[in-house]
Design a protein around this motif. Sequence first.
Motif, PDB file in Angstrom:
ATOM      1  N   GLY A  57     -10.392  39.223   1.052  1.00  0.00           N
ATOM      2  CA  GLY A  57     -11.087  40.303   1.746  1.00  0.00           C
ATOM      3  C   GLY A  57     -12.511  40.532   1.296  1.00  0.00           C
ATOM      4  O   GLY A  57     -13.103  41.564   1.611  1.00  0.00           O
ATOM      5  N   LEU A  58     -13.088  39.585   0.559  1.00  0.00           N
ATOM      6  CA  LEU A  58     -14.474  39.729   0.120  1.00  0.00           C
ATOM      7  C   LEU A  58     -15.419  39.362   1.255  1.00  0.00           C
ATOM      8  O   LEU A  58     -15.159  38.430   2.011  1.00  0.00           O
ATOM      9  CB  LEU A  58     -14.772  38.791  -1.053  1.00  0.00           C
ATOM     10  N   ASP A  59     -16.504  40.108   1.359  1.00  0.00           N
ATOM     11  CA  ASP A  59     -17.586  39.673   2.228  1.00  0.00           C
ATOM     12  C   ASP A  59     -18.142  38.406   1.600  1.00  0.00           C
ATOM     13  O   ASP A  59     -18.241  38.299   0.373  1.00  0.00           O
ATOM     14  CB  ASP A  59     -18.676  40.734   2.331  1.00  0.00           C
ATOM     15  N   THR A  60     -18.490  37.428   2.427  1.00  0.00           N
ATOM     16  CA  THR A  60     -18.898  36.135   1.904  1.00  0.00           C
ATOM     17  C   THR A  60     -20.170  35.663   2.590  1.00  0.00           C
ATOM     18  O   THR A  60     -20.248  35.638   3.811  1.00  0.00           O
ATOM     19  CB  THR A  60     -17.761  35.104   2.116  1.00  0.00           C
ATOM     20  N   VAL A  61     -21.140  35.306   1.766  1.00  0.00           N
ATOM     21  CA  VAL A  61     -22.401  34.750   2.244  1.00  0.00           C
ATOM     22  C   VAL A  61     -22.387  33.280   1.873  1.00  0.00           C
ATOM     23  O   VAL A  61     -22.201  32.930   0.709  1.00  0.00           O
ATOM     24  CB  VAL A  61     -23.610  35.449   1.583  1.00  0.00           C
ATOM     25  N   VAL A  62     -22.566  32.404   2.861  1.00  0.00           N
ATOM     26  CA  VAL A  62     -22.521  30.969   2.619  1.00  0.00           C
ATOM     27  C   VAL A  62     -23.926  30.404   2.749  1.00  0.00           C
ATOM     28  O   VAL A  62     -24.521  30.462   3.818  1.00  0.00           O
ATOM     29  CB  VAL A  62     -21.561  30.272   3.606  1.00  0.00           C
ATOM     30  N   ILE A  63     -24.430  29.878   1.641  1.00  0.00           N
ATOM     31  CA  ILE A  63     -25.746  29.244   1.653  1.00  0.00           C
ATOM     32  C   ILE A  63     -25.602  27.755   1.950  1.00  0.00           C
ATOM     33  O   ILE A  63     -26.312  27.212   2.776  1.00  0.00           O
ATOM     34  CB  ILE A  63     -26.486  29.478   0.320  1.00  0.00           C
ATOM     35  N   SER A  64     -24.679  27.093   1.261  1.00  0.00           N
ATOM     36  CA  SER A  64     -24.481  25.664   1.510  1.00  0.00           C
ATOM     37  C   SER A  64     -23.639  25.499   2.766  1.00  0.00           C
ATOM     38  O   SER A  64     -22.626  26.152   2.938  1.00  0.00           O
ATOM     39  CB  SER A  64     -23.818  24.981   0.314  1.00  0.00           C
ATOM     40  N   LYS A  65     -24.057  24.643   3.633  1.00  0.00           N
ATOM     41  CA  LYS A  65     -23.424  24.542   4.952  1.00  0.00           C
ATOM     42  C   LYS A  65     -22.315  23.507   5.043  1.00  0.00           C
ATOM     43  O   LYS A  65     -21.606  23.447   6.031  1.00  0.00           O
ATOM     44  CB  LYS A  65     -24.485  24.232   6.022  1.00  0.00           C
ATOM     45  N   GLY A  66     -22.130  22.674   4.038  1.00  0.00           N
ATOM     46  CA  GLY A  66     -21.141  21.609   4.106  1.00  0.00           C
ATOM     47  C   GLY A  66     -19.742  22.118   4.412  1.00  0.00           C
ATOM     48  O   GLY A  66     -19.027  21.551   5.242  1.00  0.00           O
ATOM     49  N   ALA A  67     -19.332  23.182   3.754  1.00  0.00           N
ATOM     50  CA  ALA A  67     -17.986  23.718   3.981  1.00  0.00           C
ATOM     51  C   ALA A  67     -17.824  24.230   5.407  1.00  0.00           C
ATOM     52  O   ALA A  67     -16.756  24.106   6.007  1.00  0.00           O
ATOM     53  CB  ALA A  67     -17.689  24.835   2.984  1.00  0.00           C
ATOM     54  N   LEU A  68     -18.868  24.813   5.965  1.00  0.00           N
ATOM     55  CA  LEU A  68     -18.786  25.331   7.333  1.00  0.00           C
ATOM     56  C   LEU A  68     -18.741  24.204   8.360  1.00  0.00           C
ATOM     57  O   LEU A  68     -18.018  24.293   9.343  1.00  0.00           O
ATOM     58  CB  LEU A  68     -19.963  26.257   7.628  1.00  0.00           C
ATOM     59  N   VAL A  69     -19.511  23.156   8.111  1.00  0.00           N
ATOM     60  CA  VAL A  69     -19.476  22.010   9.014  1.00  0.00           C
ATOM     61  C   VAL A  69     -18.086  21.386   8.991  1.00  0.00           C
ATOM     62  O   VAL A  69     -17.525  21.051  10.026  1.00  0.00           O
ATOM     63  CB  VAL A  69     -20.552  20.967   8.625  1.00  0.00           C
ATOM     64  N   TYR A  70     -17.513  21.275   7.804  1.00  0.00           N
ATOM     65  CA  TYR A  70     -16.214  20.644   7.656  1.00  0.00           C
ATOM     66  C   TYR A  70     -15.081  21.489   8.244  1.00  0.00           C
ATOM     67  O   TYR A  70     -14.189  20.967   8.889  1.00  0.00           O
ATOM     68  CB  TYR A  70     -15.941  20.364   6.175  1.00  0.00           C
ATOM     69  N   SER A  71     -15.117  22.805   8.040  1.00  0.00           N
ATOM     70  CA  SER A  71     -13.967  23.625   8.449  1.00  0.00           C
ATOM     71  C   SER A  71     -14.360  24.971   9.050  1.00  0.00           C
ATOM     72  O   SER A  71     -13.627  25.944   8.884  1.00  0.00           O
ATOM     73  CB  SER A  71     -13.064  23.868   7.247  1.00  0.00           C
ATOM     74  N   GLY A  72     -15.461  25.021   9.744  1.00  0.00           N
ATOM     75  CA  GLY A  72     -15.923  26.290  10.309  1.00  0.00           C
ATOM     76  C   GLY A  72     -14.914  26.976  11.193  1.00  0.00           C
ATOM     77  O   GLY A  72     -14.644  28.166  11.053  1.00  0.00           O
ATOM     78  N   LYS A  73     -14.324  26.267  12.117  1.00  0.00           N
ATOM     79  CA  LYS A  73     -13.367  26.880  13.052  1.00  0.00           C
ATOM     80  C   LYS A  73     -12.131  27.403  12.327  1.00  0.00           C
ATOM     81  O   LYS A  73     -11.655  28.488  12.616  1.00  0.00           O
ATOM     82  CB  LYS A  73     -12.960  25.895  14.149  1.00  0.00           C
ATOM     83  N   SER A  74     -11.588  26.637  11.388  1.00  0.00           N
ATOM     84  CA  SER A  74     -10.394  27.107  10.692  1.00  0.00           C
ATOM     85  C   SER A  74     -10.719  28.271   9.763  1.00  0.00           C
ATOM     86  O   SER A  74      -9.882  29.143   9.543  1.00  0.00           O
ATOM     87  CB  SER A  74      -9.731  25.967   9.911  1.00  0.00           C
ATOM     88  N   SER A  75     -11.927  28.323   9.226  1.00  0.00           N
ATOM     89  CA  SER A  75     -12.320  29.444   8.368  1.00  0.00           C
ATOM     90  C   SER A  75     -12.468  30.734   9.164  1.00  0.00           C
ATOM     91  O   SER A  75     -12.226  31.815   8.643  1.00  0.00           O
ATOM     92  CB  SER A  75     -13.633  29.135   7.637  1.00  0.00           C
TER      93      SER A  75
END
Length: 134
Positions: A106-124
């Motif tokens: 339940g933490l608010d999350t700021v993502v600077i590195s984009k690799g994780a979002l490219v890999y699993s953005g929809k599932s996240s």
Amino acid sequence: MKTYKIAIAGFGGVGRATAGLLLSRRTRYREVYQADVLLVAVCGSRSGLADAEGLEEKQLDALEDGLSGPDFIADSGADILIEAGPSDFRTGGPGLAYIRSALLAGLDTVVISKGALVYSGKSSESLPAKQAPC
């Protein structure tokens, strides 16, 4: 005044610069936003540092071995995670583990590195969080 406890995962050049900016702007956050910002934890791939009362910039050069990983961040008591680790577009790691752990907690999350979002953005986006990553 609202207090925001922040943790940074990924403590290379970008993570260190982010920490420096947060710490140098605390007075402005208090004056403009009535917000007290505490940096309560930072970690790299193998070391980190935490203090529930807030870290100061002069402490950030004394990271302790073994203080790292999603469990370390969860134990820090942070309200907000800033993920600034290296981007890995093929696996999402290591940032993906931090992001998922933070969102599930339940933490608010700021993502600077984009690799994780490219890999699993929809599932996240489907994780039960206050706000999906953007």
